[in-house]
Design a protein around this motif. Structure first.
Motif, PDB file in Angstrom:
ATOM      1  N   SER A   1      38.812  50.139  29.215  1.00 24.15           N
ATOM      2  CA  SER A   1      37.530  50.537  30.009  1.00 24.15           C
ATOM      3  C   SER A   1      36.984  49.475  30.781  1.00 24.15           C
ATOM      4  O   SER A   1      36.707  48.404  30.070  1.00 24.15           O
ATOM      5  CB  SER A   1      36.554  51.431  29.087  1.00 24.15           C
ATOM      6  OG  SER A   1      35.589  52.066  29.619  1.00 24.15           O
ATOM      7  N   LEU A   2      36.870  49.807  32.035  1.00 14.65           N
ATOM      8  CA  LEU A   2      35.883  48.883  32.889  1.00 14.65           C
ATOM      9  C   LEU A   2      34.788  49.090  32.838  1.00 14.65           C
ATOM     10  O   LEU A   2      34.085  50.054  33.436  1.00 14.65           O
ATOM     11  CB  LEU A   2      36.560  48.788  34.160  1.00 14.65           C
ATOM     12  CG  LEU A   2      36.057  47.914  35.331  1.00 14.65           C
ATOM     13  CD1 LEU A   2      36.424  46.436  34.559  1.00 14.65           C
ATOM     14  CD2 LEU A   2      36.785  47.982  36.595  1.00 14.65           C
ATOM     15  N   GLN A   3      33.746  48.287  32.056  1.00 14.84           N
ATOM     16  CA  GLN A   3      32.365  48.689  31.914  1.00 14.84           C
ATOM     17  C   GLN A   3      31.314  48.029  33.044  1.00 14.84           C
ATOM     18  O   GLN A   3      31.808  46.947  33.594  1.00 14.84           O
ATOM     19  CB  GLN A   3      31.949  48.085  30.643  1.00 14.84           C
ATOM     20  CG  GLN A   3      32.622  48.746  29.443  1.00 14.84           C
ATOM     21  CD  GLN A   3      32.473  50.307  29.221  1.00 14.84           C
ATOM     22  OE1 GLN A   3      31.248  50.857  29.699  1.00 14.84           O
ATOM     23  NE2 GLN A   3      33.397  51.134  28.613  1.00 14.84           N
ATOM     24  N   SER A   4      30.153  48.453  33.201  1.00 14.92           N
ATOM     25  CA  SER A   4      29.110  47.777  34.205  1.00 14.92           C
ATOM     26  C   SER A   4      28.964  46.503  33.800  1.00 14.92           C
ATOM     27  O   SER A   4      28.560  45.573  34.696  1.00 14.92           O
ATOM     28  CB  SER A   4      28.158  48.885  34.014  1.00 14.92           C
ATOM     29  OG  SER A   4      27.105  48.780  32.836  1.00 14.92           O
ATOM     30  N   ASN A   5      29.160  46.037  32.490  1.00 19.49           N
ATOM     31  CA  ASN A   5      28.779  44.604  32.170  1.00 19.49           C
ATOM     32  C   ASN A   5      30.002  43.834  32.205  1.00 19.49           C
ATOM     33  O   ASN A   5      29.950  42.708  31.665  1.00 19.49           O
ATOM     34  CB  ASN A   5      27.971  44.396  31.024  1.00 19.49           C
ATOM     35  CG  ASN A   5      28.951  45.101  29.739  1.00 19.49           C
ATOM     36  OD1 ASN A   5      30.075  45.559  30.064  1.00 19.49           O
ATOM     37  ND2 ASN A   5      28.443  44.809  28.459  1.00 19.49           N
TER      38      ASN A   5
ATOM     39  N   PRO B   1      32.331  51.747  37.860  1.00 20.12           N
ATOM     40  CA  PRO B   1      30.812  51.108  37.939  1.00 20.12           C
ATOM     41  C   PRO B   1      30.166  50.824  39.217  1.00 20.12           C
ATOM     42  O   PRO B   1      30.861  50.344  40.099  1.00 20.12           O
ATOM     43  CB  PRO B   1      31.200  49.543  37.095  1.00 20.12           C
ATOM     44  CG  PRO B   1      32.730  49.976  36.618  1.00 20.12           C
ATOM     45  CD  PRO B   1      33.243  50.725  37.535  1.00 20.12           C
ATOM     46  N   SER B   2      29.027  50.904  39.152  1.00 18.11           N
ATOM     47  CA  SER B   2      28.178  50.996  40.420  1.00 18.11           C
ATOM     48  C   SER B   2      28.347  49.359  40.724  1.00 18.11           C
ATOM     49  O   SER B   2      27.909  48.938  41.779  1.00 18.11           O
ATOM     50  CB  SER B   2      26.859  51.459  40.281  1.00 18.11           C
ATOM     51  OG  SER B   2      26.055  50.612  39.218  1.00 18.11           O
ATOM     52  N   GLU B   3      28.322  48.401  39.712  1.00 17.81           N
ATOM     53  CA  GLU B   3      28.339  46.850  39.922  1.00 17.81           C
ATOM     54  C   GLU B   3      29.382  46.423  41.107  1.00 17.81           C
ATOM     55  O   GLU B   3      29.693  45.421  41.473  1.00 17.81           O
ATOM     56  CB  GLU B   3      28.487  46.213  38.680  1.00 17.81           C
ATOM     57  CG  GLU B   3      27.283  46.208  37.767  1.00 17.81           C
ATOM     58  CD  GLU B   3      26.866  47.432  37.260  1.00 17.81           C
ATOM     59  OE1 GLU B   3      25.714  47.708  36.720  1.00 17.81           O
ATOM     60  OE2 GLU B   3      27.695  48.299  37.204  1.00 17.81           O
ATOM     61  N   PHE B   4      30.401  47.257  41.516  1.00 15.36           N
ATOM     62  CA  PHE B   4      31.298  46.820  42.303  1.00 15.36           C
ATOM     63  C   PHE B   4      30.633  46.582  43.730  1.00 15.36           C
ATOM     64  O   PHE B   4      30.792  45.797  44.593  1.00 15.36           O
ATOM     65  CB  PHE B   4      32.179  48.024  42.877  1.00 15.36           C
ATOM     66  CG  PHE B   4      33.369  48.014  41.978  1.00 15.36           C
ATOM     67  CD1 PHE B   4      34.484  47.160  42.380  1.00 15.36           C
ATOM     68  CD2 PHE B   4      33.835  48.767  40.894  1.00 15.36           C
ATOM     69  CE1 PHE B   4      35.714  46.757  41.450  1.00 15.36           C
ATOM     70  CE2 PHE B   4      34.863  48.662  40.196  1.00 15.36           C
ATOM     71  CZ  PHE B   4      36.030  47.834  40.428  1.00 15.36           C
ATOM     72  N   GLY B   5      29.181  47.311  43.829  1.00 11.39           N
ATOM     73  CA  GLY B   5      28.479  46.790  45.129  1.00 11.39           C
ATOM     74  C   GLY B   5      27.968  45.465  45.037  1.00 11.39           C
ATOM     75  O   GLY B   5      27.591  45.286  46.004  1.00 11.39           O
ATOM     76  N   LYS B   6      28.183  44.760  43.882  1.00 15.28           N
ATOM     77  CA  LYS B   6      27.762  43.208  44.077  1.00 15.28           C
ATOM     78  C   LYS B   6      28.531  42.395  44.651  1.00 15.28           C
ATOM     79  O   LYS B   6      28.252  41.330  45.102  1.00 15.28           O
ATOM     80  CB  LYS B   6      27.324  42.804  42.189  1.00 15.28           C
ATOM     81  CG  LYS B   6      26.430  43.594  41.841  1.00 15.28           C
ATOM     82  CD  LYS B   6      26.135  43.027  40.348  1.00 15.28           C
ATOM     83  CE  LYS B   6      25.008  43.746  39.625  1.00 15.28           C
ATOM     84  NZ  LYS B   6      24.738  43.194  38.174  1.00 15.28           N
ATOM     85  N   LEU B   7      29.917  42.903  44.769  1.00 15.54           N
ATOM     86  CA  LEU B   7      30.942  42.085  45.214  1.00 15.54           C
ATOM     87  C   LEU B   7      30.939  42.148  46.947  1.00 15.54           C
ATOM     88  O   LEU B   7      31.811  42.910  47.476  1.00 15.54           O
ATOM     89  CB  LEU B   7      32.309  42.544  44.787  1.00 15.54           C
ATOM     90  CG  LEU B   7      32.275  42.542  43.214  1.00 15.54           C
ATOM     91  CD1 LEU B   7      33.902  42.887  42.785  1.00 15.54           C
ATOM     92  CD2 LEU B   7      31.978  41.230  42.647  1.00 15.54           C
ATOM     93  N   ARG B   8      29.856  41.641  47.386  1.00 19.25           N
ATOM     94  CA  ARG B   8      29.407  41.836  48.891  1.00 19.25           C
ATOM     95  C   ARG B   8      30.643  41.173  49.919  1.00 19.25           C
ATOM     96  O   ARG B   8      30.541  41.562  51.040  1.00 19.25           O
ATOM     97  CB  ARG B   8      28.308  41.409  49.121  1.00 19.25           C
ATOM     98  CG  ARG B   8      26.995  42.230  48.317  1.00 19.25           C
ATOM     99  CD  ARG B   8      26.711  43.741  48.716  1.00 19.25           C
ATOM    100  NE  ARG B   8      25.760  44.191  47.985  1.00 19.25           N
ATOM    101  CZ  ARG B   8      24.561  44.487  48.480  1.00 19.25           C
ATOM    102  NH1 ARG B   8      24.214  43.582  49.447  1.00 19.25           N
ATOM    103  NH2 ARG B   8      23.716  44.953  47.608  1.00 19.25           N
ATOM    104  N   SER B   9      31.324  40.264  49.172  1.00 18.99           N
ATOM    105  CA  SER B   9      32.186  39.436  50.174  1.00 18.99           C
ATOM    106  C   SER B   9      33.560  40.201  50.212  1.00 18.99           C
ATOM    107  O   SER B   9      34.389  39.580  51.041  1.00 18.99           O
ATOM    108  CB  SER B   9      32.342  38.027  49.669  1.00 18.99           C
ATOM    109  OG  SER B   9      31.126  37.516  49.694  1.00 18.99           O
TER     110      SER B   9
END
Length: 319
Positions: free
Chosen positions: A104-108, A133-141
């Protein structure tokens, strides 16, 4: 047909990845916190040979797992599937496609701490029916993101639309859903997209609240009102895969605005009516599959003037 698209995009990614690897210094040490992040990411996943066999184009040999080398020395820039820049040692590329990874790919996940990533390929693994995970949005590059055939379910998070540098996005072969607003925002923000593959996804753009009204057949997407006209605003689009999407209406004439398109697959839908004669400006189009729809009327004359065309299929229609 979807495998042709996957082959096309995997070739695109691997050639870019190889070119990048050859241009970088092999002696630069990676940053220790990024090495730790990769090892932590690996420790939360298992390897399944059966997942590899079923997810990776029918290959049956047991892979030499790229992550095996991740315990061999502290320099993650020398690990298989990892690419670093040659100035600061940041991890900028990660290719773990078809590695039989399961979990499982978790948000943390520590993966999301690698915020210098430009290329990320997780295709052909299985993340246990977890949500993206919504955290993919952190990978802005990120310029390249491939999550095809990974077992992700639920809604595509709106944060994907924050990845404004994306040139290639592949979410195909997953039972996913798009909220109408989120899809519009994605198309509006990802102006640099050249490759967009949504084949055989279980998507719906027409919903009441969070309950999708549409086809829930496995590996199908359902845009109930036909071709999403928002896509014609993506002026740089080169690859568009929308096969088996249960489209039911007509192709808009604005399709002719996709003047950079080279690969267009809308096969296996229920498009009807006459195919608009809009191919005059699609000079770079080399692959076109309109088969297995309900098109009728006169064959578009401008389609015969596509000098770059190497494959064309209009079979199983009423032309």
């Amino acid at each position: 047909m979807v495998y042709l698209i996957l082959f096309f995009l995997l070739g695109f990614f691997n050639s870019s990845f190889l070119s990048l690897s050859l241009s970088l210094s092999p002696t630069h040490l990676c940053r220790p916190e990024q090495s730790s992040a990769l090892l932590k990411f690996k420790s939360n996943l298992s390897i399944s040979v059966s997942i590899y066999k079923t997810h990776c184009l029918g290959e049956v040999h047991i892979p030499s797992h790229k992550t095996d080398s991740w315990d061999e020395g502290p320099d993650c820039c020398k690990w298989k599937g990892v690419v670093c820049d040659n100035k600061k040692g940041n991890v900028i590329g990660l290719d773990l496609s078809c590695r039989g990874l399961i979990g499982s790919l978790q948000s943390n996940s520590s993966l999301f701490s690698l915020q210098n990533l430009r290329w990320l390929n997780l295709a052909g693994n299985y993340f246990s029916n977890s949500k993206i995970p919504s955290e993919f949005g952190k990978l802005r590059s990120l310029t390249y993101l491939n999550l095809s055939l990974t077992g992700f379910t639920g809604f595509v998070p709106p944060e994907i639309s924050l990845l404004s540098e994306l040139v290639s996005l592949d979410l195909s072969l997953n039972p996913l859903l798009f909220r109408n607003h989120d899809f519009n925002m994605l198309v509006h923000n990802l102006r640099k997209l050249e490759n967009m593959v949504l084949d055989r996804m279980n998507l719906s753009l027409k919903q009441i609240g969070a309950v999708p009204l549409g086809c829930w057949m496995f590996q199908r997407q359902a845009f109930q009102k036909g071709y999403p006209t928002q896509l014609v605003t993506l002026k740089h689009l080169k690859t568009l895969g929308l096969s088996h999407c249960v489209f039911t209406e007509f192709i808009p004439s604005a399709l002719g605005n996709l003047t950079k398109i080279t690969f267009l697959d809308i096969s296996g839908n229920m498009f009807q009516g006459q195919i608009p004669d809009v191919f005059g400006n699609l000079n770079d189009l080399s692959f076109m599959d309109f088969s297995s729809n309900k098109f009728s009327g006169v064959f578009p004359p401008s389609a015969f003037n596509l000098t770059s065309l190497t494959f064309m299929d209009f079979s199983s229609n009423f032309l």
